[in-house]
Scaffold this motif. Sequence first.
Motif, PDB file in Angstrom:
ATOM      1  N   ALA A  82      11.488  22.410  17.220  1.00  0.00           N
ATOM      2  CA  ALA A  82      11.228  21.062  16.695  1.00  0.00           C
ATOM      3  C   ALA A  82      12.457  20.175  16.839  1.00  0.00           C
ATOM      4  O   ALA A  82      12.345  18.989  17.198  1.00  0.00           O
ATOM      5  CB  ALA A  82      10.792  21.146  15.241  1.00  0.00           C
ATOM      6  N   LEU A  83      13.630  20.713  16.575  1.00  0.00           N
ATOM      7  CA  LEU A  83      14.853  19.911  16.689  1.00  0.00           C
ATOM      8  C   LEU A  83      15.092  19.471  18.130  1.00  0.00           C
ATOM      9  O   LEU A  83      15.518  18.334  18.377  1.00  0.00           O
ATOM     10  CB  LEU A  83      16.054  20.710  16.167  1.00  0.00           C
ATOM     11  N   ALA A  84      14.817  20.359  19.081  1.00  0.00           N
ATOM     12  CA  ALA A  84      14.978  19.992  20.491  1.00  0.00           C
ATOM     13  C   ALA A  84      14.010  18.873  20.873  1.00  0.00           C
ATOM     14  O   ALA A  84      14.386  17.902  21.549  1.00  0.00           O
ATOM     15  CB  ALA A  84      14.764  21.223  21.374  1.00  0.00           C
ATOM     16  N   VAL A  85      12.775  18.980  20.421  1.00  0.00           N
ATOM     17  CA  VAL A  85      11.774  17.956  20.720  1.00  0.00           C
ATOM     18  C   VAL A  85      12.157  16.623  20.080  1.00  0.00           C
ATOM     19  O   VAL A  85      12.063  15.554  20.713  1.00  0.00           O
ATOM     20  CB  VAL A  85      10.378  18.409  20.240  1.00  0.00           C
ATOM     21  N   VAL A  86      12.590  16.671  18.829  1.00  0.00           N
ATOM     22  CA  VAL A  86      12.963  15.445  18.123  1.00  0.00           C
ATOM     23  C   VAL A  86      14.142  14.766  18.818  1.00  0.00           C
ATOM     24  O   VAL A  86      14.149  13.544  18.998  1.00  0.00           O
ATOM     25  CB  VAL A  86      13.310  15.771  16.649  1.00  0.00           C
ATOM     26  N   TRP A  87      15.147  15.561  19.202  1.00  0.00           N
ATOM     27  CA  TRP A  87      16.318  14.974  19.865  1.00  0.00           C
ATOM     28  C   TRP A  87      15.919  14.264  21.158  1.00  0.00           C
ATOM     29  O   TRP A  87      16.404  13.174  21.454  1.00  0.00           O
ATOM     30  CB  TRP A  87      17.354  16.057  20.151  1.00  0.00           C
ATOM     31  N   TRP A  88      15.008  14.858  21.946  1.00  0.00           N
ATOM     32  CA  TRP A  88      14.592  14.244  23.204  1.00  0.00           C
ATOM     33  C   TRP A  88      13.635  13.080  22.979  1.00  0.00           C
ATOM     34  O   TRP A  88      13.672  12.084  23.709  1.00  0.00           O
ATOM     35  CB  TRP A  88      13.940  15.298  24.092  1.00  0.00           C
ATOM     36  N   ARG A  89      12.806  13.184  21.959  1.00  0.00           N
ATOM     37  CA  ARG A  89      11.792  12.143  21.712  1.00  0.00           C
ATOM     38  C   ARG A  89      12.423  10.851  21.204  1.00  0.00           C
ATOM     39  O   ARG A  89      12.009   9.750  21.611  1.00  0.00           O
ATOM     40  CB  ARG A  89      10.780  12.695  20.702  1.00  0.00           C
ATOM     41  N   PHE A  90      13.435  10.932  20.345  1.00  0.00           N
ATOM     42  CA  PHE A  90      13.992   9.737  19.700  1.00  0.00           C
ATOM     43  C   PHE A  90      15.304   9.352  20.386  1.00  0.00           C
ATOM     44  O   PHE A  90      16.389   9.536  19.839  1.00  0.00           O
ATOM     45  CB  PHE A  90      14.225  10.003  18.210  1.00  0.00           C
ATOM     46  N   ARG A  91      15.182   8.773  21.602  1.00  0.00           N
ATOM     47  CA  ARG A  91      16.386   8.488  22.382  1.00  0.00           C
ATOM     48  C   ARG A  91      16.407   7.094  22.992  1.00  0.00           C
ATOM     49  O   ARG A  91      17.386   6.732  23.653  1.00  0.00           O
ATOM     50  CB  ARG A  91      16.513   9.519  23.508  1.00  0.00           C
ATOM     51  N   ARG A  92      15.385   6.289  22.789  1.00  0.00           N
ATOM     52  CA  ARG A  92      15.254   5.061  23.581  1.00  0.00           C
ATOM     53  C   ARG A  92      15.946   3.851  22.969  1.00  0.00           C
ATOM     54  O   ARG A  92      16.367   2.950  23.694  1.00  0.00           O
ATOM     55  CB  ARG A  92      13.769   4.745  23.812  1.00  0.00           C
ATOM     56  N   THR A  93      16.063   3.780  21.654  1.00  0.00           N
ATOM     57  CA  THR A  93      16.739   2.664  20.991  1.00  0.00           C
ATOM     58  C   THR A  93      17.631   3.224  19.877  1.00  0.00           C
ATOM     59  O   THR A  93      17.401   4.343  19.406  1.00  0.00           O
ATOM     60  CB  THR A  93      15.733   1.677  20.372  1.00  0.00           C
ATOM     61  N   PRO A  94      18.642   2.461  19.456  1.00  0.00           N
ATOM     62  CA  PRO A  94      19.471   2.933  18.337  1.00  0.00           C
ATOM     63  C   PRO A  94      18.649   3.209  17.088  1.00  0.00           C
ATOM     64  O   PRO A  94      18.908   4.183  16.378  1.00  0.00           O
ATOM     65  CB  PRO A  94      20.454   1.780  18.125  1.00  0.00           C
ATOM     66  N   ARG A  95      17.660   2.368  16.827  1.00  0.00           N
ATOM     67  CA  ARG A  95      16.824   2.578  15.649  1.00  0.00           C
ATOM     68  C   ARG A  95      16.051   3.895  15.769  1.00  0.00           C
ATOM     69  O   ARG A  95      15.917   4.647  14.793  1.00  0.00           O
ATOM     70  CB  ARG A  95      15.856   1.416  15.471  1.00  0.00           C
ATOM     71  N   GLN A  96      15.540   4.176  16.970  1.00  0.00           N
ATOM     72  CA  GLN A  96      14.850   5.442  17.189  1.00  0.00           C
ATOM     73  C   GLN A  96      15.788   6.624  16.972  1.00  0.00           C
ATOM     74  O   GLN A  96      15.392   7.654  16.403  1.00  0.00           O
ATOM     75  CB  GLN A  96      14.294   5.497  18.614  1.00  0.00           C
ATOM     76  N   ALA A  97      17.019   6.495  17.429  1.00  0.00           N
ATOM     77  CA  ALA A  97      17.975   7.599  17.283  1.00  0.00           C
ATOM     78  C   ALA A  97      18.251   7.892  15.816  1.00  0.00           C
ATOM     79  O   ALA A  97      18.311   9.053  15.396  1.00  0.00           O
ATOM     80  CB  ALA A  97      19.270   7.264  18.015  1.00  0.00           C
TER      81      ALA A  97
END
Length: 532
Positions: free
Chosen positions: A405-420
């Motif tokens: 789950a952590l790997a998926v979350v790290w890759w999924r939330f990468r497009r904007t600072p707010r997403q990160a």
Amino acid sequence: MPSATPANPEHPSESRWRTTRAFLRSDAGHAAVLGTLGAVLITFGGFGSGAVRRRDPLLEAMYLSWLRFGHGFVLSTLIVWIGVLMMIAAWVRIGRNARAQLIEVGELRWVIAAWTVPLLAAVPMFSRDAYSYLAQGALLRDGFDPYAVGPVVNPGILLDNVSNVWTTTTAPYGPVSLLIGQGITAVTGDNVIAGTMLMRIAMLPGLALMMWALPRLARQLGGDPRIALWLAVLNPLVLIHLVGGVHNELLMVGLMVAGLTLALDRKHLAGIAVISLGVAVKAMAAVALPFVIWIWMIHENERAQRSAQSSAPRPRRSQLTLFARTAGTGAAVFVAMFAACSLVAGVGLGWLTALQGSAKIINWLSVPTILAHIVTVTTSWFTGLRLGPVLEVTRAICALVMIGALAVVWWRFRRTPRQAVLGILVALVVIVALSPAALPWYYSWPLAIAAGFAMSTTTLMILVGLSTWLMLVFNPDGSIGLYSLPHVLLATFAAVVAARSLVTVDPLRLRSVRTDTAKTQADATSLATAPD
């Protein structure tokens, strides 16, 4: 003609006093006073029912040792719970004012200070971890390696007050935590009272960092600075557990949030350095670092795009090259910072293996324990399964799920600072939920990040209810109330009332009952006095 004498401006001290009086007369001011009185009650009641020393000569000298036994203990416990409920009621009441924008950020900071001061004099509340910190610091002071041996090898007064489950456990904290404990015990020796007070003071910079960073984080993420301070700092779950309970989470969370705020301000190296210092306090701050790399990359791409628009186009760098550069630089800063702290403390990386010590904690605040309880309760009558073996299996399964789950979350939330930042929040929730064990104050980690976002009324109500419930399910002496059905039911009732109180002044409709009763009595009186 003589010039007109200008009117004397109001003296700044008089203006401040006028402003203070106006605030104290407001609804938020009344709530602030109520919460301060609640903190005072918690401090006083804690001398009898808190996580007190096993033998307390100070109370005996003050003829107050009766507070720890029999009716005195019951009275002390009652006083603490009244204080806790007063703080929760005051917190929710201030929350209504914050949502209506009737209280300012500066006023909230003063309320936080007012509620914190009484807790500085309290015994450790709802946890005995402070005694473990001191004992681990004494190990380093006396030449032992806290990552190799537990406090049991260093007998004395400090060891006498450590929870039995932790006496043989090696330190699971970073080198900065050990350095703080070493410095304090070097000054105070084995004086438990002085050591506890200094340990609490040493954690207060974390509170100051949260008060500084959270309003800025909220502005960067589109949230409300008032709500951020109210939800993640003034929250009784945070103040009572982290300040009153003397937990190094206070310092770790403060450093993590401050570093994240710096990274969003495009001060990436400074942000990584500050978060790395938080990791050197407690490992959980490391969750933020991979997401800060995304923030840095996004900022670099934005800068390159602006540069391309204002000058001759340049060859575009590949994202893989950019990632290698930013991640490599960030890793170098982290290694340098952590190595420096470890070098000063004179310790290695043994704390990584000590993280498994949390497996000794068993309560159903974590998913693995919930699953193990469900399996054993529903099947033990015909399979004979015991909790221990089942818990090992559920923890192993949840650990694998957590890593994925952590790997998926790290890759999924990468497009904007707010997403990160949202990714950091999701990752922390995943860790708290799926880790082998969880304690109420662990939820302060994701709460500090969540506070920066704009939230609906329903979400705020859920967080108020959850914070209240977590605050109430442990006992003042640190024992677990989760396996007492009446305790859990009362905590649940209080949580529902608190959540409803955020949107209504009278969630139990007590005022309407009183009004109806008064109206009935008035009608009866008028009938009795009416002429025949």
